[in-house]
Design a protein around this motif. Structure first.
Motif, PDB file in Angstrom:
ATOM      1  N   PRO A 190       0.827  -1.204   0.000  1.00  0.00           N
ATOM      2  CA  PRO A 190       0.000   0.000   0.000  1.00  0.00           C
ATOM      3  C   PRO A 190       0.861   1.254   0.000  1.00  0.00           C
ATOM      4  O   PRO A 190       1.959   1.283   0.576  1.00  0.00           O
ATOM      5  CB  PRO A 190      -0.804  -0.122   1.299  1.00  0.00           C
ATOM      6  N   ALA A 191       0.349   2.295  -0.652  1.00  0.00           N
ATOM      7  CA  ALA A 191       1.112   3.535  -0.777  1.00  0.00           C
ATOM      8  C   ALA A 191       0.213   4.729  -0.495  1.00  0.00           C
ATOM      9  O   ALA A 191      -1.017   4.635  -0.525  1.00  0.00           O
ATOM     10  CB  ALA A 191       1.726   3.642  -2.170  1.00  0.00           C
ATOM     11  N   PHE A 192       0.854   5.857  -0.229  1.00  0.00           N
ATOM     12  CA  PHE A 192       0.146   7.117  -0.007  1.00  0.00           C
ATOM     13  C   PHE A 192       0.759   8.140  -0.944  1.00  0.00           C
ATOM     14  O   PHE A 192       1.986   8.257  -1.045  1.00  0.00           O
ATOM     15  CB  PHE A 192       0.300   7.568   1.446  1.00  0.00           C
ATOM     16  N   PHE A 193      -0.107   8.893  -1.643  1.00  0.00           N
ATOM     17  CA  PHE A 193       0.401   9.896  -2.572  1.00  0.00           C
ATOM     18  C   PHE A 193       0.128  11.288  -2.024  1.00  0.00           C
ATOM     19  O   PHE A 193      -1.019  11.683  -1.823  1.00  0.00           O
ATOM     20  CB  PHE A 193      -0.252   9.747  -3.943  1.00  0.00           C
ATOM     21  N   PHE A 194       1.206  12.008  -1.783  1.00  0.00           N
ATOM     22  CA  PHE A 194       1.126  13.409  -1.394  1.00  0.00           C
ATOM     23  C   PHE A 194       1.187  14.245  -2.672  1.00  0.00           C
ATOM     24  O   PHE A 194       2.185  14.198  -3.395  1.00  0.00           O
ATOM     25  CB  PHE A 194       2.300  13.790  -0.484  1.00  0.00           C
ATOM     26  N   ASP A 195       0.117  14.991  -2.963  1.00  0.00           N
ATOM     27  CA  ASP A 195       0.137  15.814  -4.172  1.00  0.00           C
ATOM     28  C   ASP A 195       0.597  17.225  -3.831  1.00  0.00           C
ATOM     29  O   ASP A 195       0.446  17.706  -2.702  1.00  0.00           O
ATOM     30  CB  ASP A 195      -1.247  15.844  -4.826  1.00  0.00           C
ATOM     31  N   GLY A 198      -1.761  19.816  -2.118  1.00  0.00           N
ATOM     32  CA  GLY A 198      -2.089  19.684  -0.703  1.00  0.00           C
ATOM     33  C   GLY A 198      -0.893  19.714   0.213  1.00  0.00           C
ATOM     34  O   GLY A 198      -1.009  20.037   1.405  1.00  0.00           O
ATOM     35  N   TRP A 199       0.283  19.376  -0.336  1.00  0.00           N
ATOM     36  CA  TRP A 199       1.515  19.372   0.435  1.00  0.00           C
ATOM     37  C   TRP A 199       2.581  20.118  -0.364  1.00  0.00           C
ATOM     38  O   TRP A 199       2.245  20.898  -1.249  1.00  0.00           O
ATOM     39  CB  TRP A 199       1.908  17.930   0.777  1.00  0.00           C
ATOM     40  N   SER A 200       3.794  19.898  -0.126  1.00  0.00           N
ATOM     41  CA  SER A 200       4.818  20.725  -0.777  1.00  0.00           C
ATOM     42  C   SER A 200       5.325  20.151  -2.092  1.00  0.00           C
ATOM     43  O   SER A 200       6.016  20.846  -2.840  1.00  0.00           O
ATOM     44  CB  SER A 200       6.008  20.917   0.181  1.00  0.00           C
ATOM     45  N   ALA A 201       4.993  18.885  -2.386  1.00  0.00           N
ATOM     46  CA  ALA A 201       5.518  18.256  -3.601  1.00  0.00           C
ATOM     47  C   ALA A 201       4.720  16.997  -3.909  1.00  0.00           C
ATOM     48  O   ALA A 201       4.046  16.445  -3.029  1.00  0.00           O
ATOM     49  CB  ALA A 201       7.002  17.910  -3.417  1.00  0.00           C
ATOM     50  N   ASP A 202       4.780  16.563  -5.153  1.00  0.00           N
ATOM     51  CA  ASP A 202       4.238  15.259  -5.523  1.00  0.00           C
ATOM     52  C   ASP A 202       5.198  14.184  -5.032  1.00  0.00           C
ATOM     53  O   ASP A 202       6.387  14.189  -5.406  1.00  0.00           O
ATOM     54  CB  ASP A 202       4.104  15.139  -7.047  1.00  0.00           C
ATOM     55  N   ARG A 203       4.703  13.272  -4.191  1.00  0.00           N
ATOM     56  CA  ARG A 203       5.586  12.197  -3.719  1.00  0.00           C
ATOM     57  C   ARG A 203       4.764  10.974  -3.339  1.00  0.00           C
ATOM     58  O   ARG A 203       3.783  11.075  -2.606  1.00  0.00           O
ATOM     59  CB  ARG A 203       6.413  12.644  -2.523  1.00  0.00           C
ATOM     60  N   MET A 204       5.181   9.832  -3.859  1.00  0.00           N
ATOM     61  CA  MET A 204       4.574   8.551  -3.506  1.00  0.00           C
ATOM     62  C   MET A 204       5.399   7.931  -2.388  1.00  0.00           C
ATOM     63  O   MET A 204       6.609   7.732  -2.532  1.00  0.00           O
ATOM     64  CB  MET A 204       4.561   7.614  -4.722  1.00  0.00           C
ATOM     65  N   THR A 205       4.758   7.633  -1.270  1.00  0.00           N
ATOM     66  CA  THR A 205       5.445   6.933  -0.189  1.00  0.00           C
ATOM     67  C   THR A 205       4.836   5.545  -0.054  1.00  0.00           C
ATOM     68  O   THR A 205       3.627   5.369  -0.217  1.00  0.00           O
ATOM     69  CB  THR A 205       5.302   7.679   1.149  1.00  0.00           C
ATOM     70  N   ALA A 226       7.817  11.324   3.556  1.00  0.00           N
ATOM     71  CA  ALA A 226       6.710  12.249   3.332  1.00  0.00           C
ATOM     72  C   ALA A 226       7.196  13.696   3.233  1.00  0.00           C
ATOM     73  O   ALA A 226       8.080  14.118   3.988  1.00  0.00           O
ATOM     74  CB  ALA A 226       5.693  12.119   4.463  1.00  0.00           C
ATOM     75  N   PRO A 227       6.626  14.478   2.308  1.00  0.00           N
ATOM     76  CA  PRO A 227       6.999  15.894   2.173  1.00  0.00           C
ATOM     77  C   PRO A 227       6.294  16.749   3.223  1.00  0.00           C
ATOM     78  O   PRO A 227       5.410  17.562   2.922  1.00  0.00           O
ATOM     79  CB  PRO A 227       6.538  16.232   0.753  1.00  0.00           C
ATOM     80  N   HIS A 481       4.077  -2.640 -10.572  1.00  0.00           N
ATOM     81  CA  HIS A 481       5.121  -3.562 -10.108  1.00  0.00           C
ATOM     82  C   HIS A 481       6.448  -2.825  -9.931  1.00  0.00           C
ATOM     83  O   HIS A 481       7.143  -2.983  -8.913  1.00  0.00           O
ATOM     84  CB  HIS A 481       5.265  -4.705 -11.107  1.00  0.00           C
ATOM     85  N   LYS A 482       6.786  -1.993 -10.909  1.00  0.00           N
ATOM     86  CA  LYS A 482       8.058  -1.277 -10.837  1.00  0.00           C
ATOM     87  C   LYS A 482       8.093  -0.328  -9.653  1.00  0.00           C
ATOM     88  O   LYS A 482       9.123  -0.189  -8.969  1.00  0.00           O
ATOM     89  CB  LYS A 482       8.295  -0.513 -12.136  1.00  0.00           C
ATOM     90  N   LEU A 483       6.971   0.334  -9.382  1.00  0.00           N
ATOM     91  CA  LEU A 483       6.911   1.269  -8.257  1.00  0.00           C
ATOM     92  C   LEU A 483       6.732   0.565  -6.925  1.00  0.00           C
ATOM     93  O   LEU A 483       6.873   1.180  -5.861  1.00  0.00           O
ATOM     94  CB  LEU A 483       5.761   2.256  -8.464  1.00  0.00           C
ATOM     95  N   GLY A 484       6.360  -0.733  -6.973  1.00  0.00           N
ATOM     96  CA  GLY A 484       6.183  -1.496  -5.734  1.00  0.00           C
ATOM     97  C   GLY A 484       4.937  -1.122  -4.974  1.00  0.00           C
ATOM     98  O   GLY A 484       4.923  -1.152  -3.738  1.00  0.00           O
TER      99      GLY A 484
END
Length: 667
Positions: A190-195, A198-205, A226-227, A481-484
């Motif tokens: 499972p992942a969380f996407f900070f856009d 809403g936050w300071s940067a696009d980042r998939m954790t 997390a950003p 799959h590549k991003l896990g």
């Protein structure tokens, strides 16, 4: 019972005088109607409804006549009597309507005749199947009702119907056990996407390797990525910590629970735990997948019961088993959450298909649970005159009225028309010795204007939650799959959840197990409207917004969001998207009571003061069966409501001297 103000009630409608027509002429008129399901227009190829793409769910052609009825715009010139008389007419072909037909035949006999009238072009109601053929692979996913949730809590009648139609949940779970952990085995989590909005940067954790993460997509590894500002990161760590302080010191447990019951979860996070607003934003869609509203409209006590973070130091104890267990359906936020749910590849559409195969064996050669994975259905066979059970799709009931006083009438007349026509002229009458209303509660007062005013008000009280399940067929899932990652929380984006299909197989329908194979991705959007006075107001506003959204907007947002999420993994929307089906449910989940806005007894007890109890009372030869009648959006609620409605009708037939409008019971 005194109810708060509801939607405006429909005025009584004066229908034209019905003249008796020749029987054969009436049948011919129905059979040749342009909305006849299972028949393609001249020069076109018939496409089975599960294989249709584009805008589905409450699709164009399913509700135009209903909206005209709601708006008082119908101006019928004449009504033709088809001469059809059935032992039971059921308005609504969802799981509750199909189950009502099943129970009626079980108790009254298989020689009895049943007509099911359904406004959509497919049976199953919200339990819809989406099917795609991509590069020679058949892949499916649910377009609505997701799963059999907590089957161990299913009531007697829901369990009995599962047994009657041949479901074997244990066998299905054994079949799928080897692939249950497929994504974990492939390193996908499972992942969380900070856009960046809403936050300071696009980042998939993504979660680390530990399975005991404090939240499915958040653990120390994800938090470190997390950003967030240093303060926000500390607040998030504190919120997710196993050991927390008491955020309501000096307050007794009973008072704490009462406060939490009337305090929104977002307010609890901000005002009591005092987390940074960017942390609270991460939970803005908390509960939305269940209630179709976010953290601003979910009681904090519900959040505690559902396992959301922030409560371990309050000393609230453990939620005991068995609470509200006599109520039909699950009660999220008021019962302990369970781990076991059974998800067929197409969700509970498998149950709808099994029911139809049992009711109308001529509609398919498939028999048994495993065969439903790849079963074909002959839609032309659903409404044959030779059937004991007939399903008339793309047909809307406009008016349901006893042939005389409710206390003494021997039949009920149902006026029907093609569901797609905003100004229908082909209005037909069928009759039933008894009727089950298995449609939405809010629609029933428009169909039966002779109901008692108090009952009509109760029926109109609940507002169903709007929701969209957008199913996207991909040619491969290499980017996931590549991003896990296997599923992605994105609470600040257009779609708040993006989930790769569960690895589920059924008979010859096999789940894709190789990232090079096609797969379906589910994208979920709820239409909350924070800031409005009540949950019902949010649902009304959300419904209007959903109905105003064209397919082109959904497609644009789907392509944009998937590209943004999966692009770093090599995804190309133009190349990798094979098809899109947007399941639009403006009247989605059954309304559930909420202690932020409604009396506590309605929410936490089984009181007969709840509107759903007054709403579901039988009326002469008419009974009501739907999940709305249980104030629970679960399949077992729909099944139990069907059983209750059938027994009510058969009881009145056996004991005709009882009141046509009995008082409320606590069923």
């Amino acid at each position: 019972m005194t109810l708060p103000a509801s939607d405006d009630m429909p005025a009584a409608r004066k229908w034209p005088r019905i003249s008796r027509r020749d029987f054969m002429n009436g049948v011919a008129a129905v059979a040749t109607a342009p909305s006849m399901p299972g028949r393609a227009a001249e020069g076109e190829t018939f496409i089975p409804p599960p294989q249709k793409t584009g805008l589905r769910g409450s699709h164009p052609g399913a509700f135009e006549a209903a909206h005209a009825l709601r708006d008082g715009a119908l101006k019928p010139e004449s009504v033709r009597d088809t001469g059809e008389l059935y032992d039971l007419v059921i308005v609504g072909g969802g799981l509750s309507g199909l189950a009502a037909a099943h129970f009626f035949r079980r108790y009254a006999g298989t020689d009895k005749t049943v007509l099911i009238v359904e406004n959509h072009d497919d049976f199953g109601g919200h339990a819809k199947r989406n099917e795609f053929d991509v590069d020679g692979h058949t892949i499916v996913l649910n377009g609505g009702t997701l799963e059999i949730e907590s089957p161990e809590r299913y009531n007697e009648w829901a369990r009995s119907i599962l047994n009657d139609i041949g479901t074997d949940l244990s066998a299905y779970e054994r079949q799928n056990a080897p692939q249950d952990s497929l994504y974990e085995t492939l390193g996908m989590k499972p992942a969380f996407f900070f856009d960046r909005e809403g936050w300071s940067a696009d980042r998939m954790t993504r979660r680390g390797s530990r399975r005991d993460a404090p939240w499915p997509s958040l653990d120390a590894t994800a938090i470190a990525q997390a950003p967030l500002s240093p303060r926000a990161r500390r607040d998030l760590e504190r919120l997710l910590a196993k050991t927390q302080p008491d955020y309501m010191p000096g307050v007794g447990v009973a008072e704490k629970k009462k406060r939490l019951a009337t305090l929104a979860y977002d307010k609890y996070l901000l005002d009591y735990i005092k987390v940074d607003p960017t942390v609270a934003r991460m939970f803005r869609k908390a509960g939305a997948g269940v209630f179709c509203v976010g953290a601003d409209a979910m009681p904090a006590l519900f959040a505690w019961a559902m396992g959301y973070p922030g409560f371990s130091g309050l000393g609230l104890g453990v939620m005991p088993e068995g609470l509200l267990s006599d109520l039909p359906g699950g009660e999220h936020g008021r019962q302990t959450e369970t781990d076991r749910s059974v998800h067929f590849p197409d969700g509970n559409a498998t149950l709808a298909r099994l029911l139809v195969a049992s009711l109308i064996p001529e509609a398919t050669t498939a028999r048994g649970q495993n065969a439903m994975g790849t079963a074909d259905f002959d839609y032309m066979a659903l409404d044959r005159a030779s059937n004991k059970v007939r399903i008339r799709l793309s047909t809307l009931a406009l008016n349901v009225a006893h042939d005389g006083p409710a206390e003494s009438a021997e039949a009920v007349s149902i006026l029907c028309c093609p569901a797609s026509e905003p100004h229908p002229t082909a209005i037909r009458k069928v009759r039933g010795r008894q009727v089950v209303m298995a449609c939405w509660n809010m629609f029933i007062p428009y169909l039966i204007p002779t109901l008692p005013d108090a009952q009509k008000k109760a029926l109109a009280y609940g507002v169903k939650g709007p929701i969209v399940y957008a199913n996207v067929a991909l040619r491969n899932w290499r980017a996931f799959h590549k991003l896990g990652v296997s599923d992605i929380d994105s609470p600040n984006m257009y779609f708040e959840q993006v989930q790769i299909a569960e690895p589920a197989s059924l008979g010859a329908l096999k789940a894709p197990t190789n990232p090079d194979q096609p797969i379906v991705v589910r994208m979920i959007k709820t239409f909350d409207a924070p800031g409005l006075p009540t949950k019902r107001d949010q649902h009304r506003a959300g419904r209007a917004a959903l109905l105003a959204t064209p397919f082109e907007t959904f497609e644009r947002e789907i392509r944009s969001q998937l590209q943004r999420l999966l692009g770093p993994g090599g995804f190309d929307a133009d190349r990798d998207i094979a098809a899109i089906t947007v399941n639009r449910w403006p009247h989605g989940y059954a309304y559930t009571y909420n202690s932020l806005y409604e009396p506590l007894d309605w929410v936490f007890t089984e009181t007969d003061e709840r509107p759903c109890v007054a709403a579901r009372q039988p009326f002469g030869r008419i009974a009501i069966a739907n999940s709305d009648s249980a104030a629970s959006p679960h399949t077992d609620a729909a099944f139990e409501a069907a059983h209750r409605a059938v027994v009510e009708l058969l009881g009145r037939e056996a004991f005709p001297f009882v009141s046509a409008t009995p008082g409320p019971s606590t069923f």
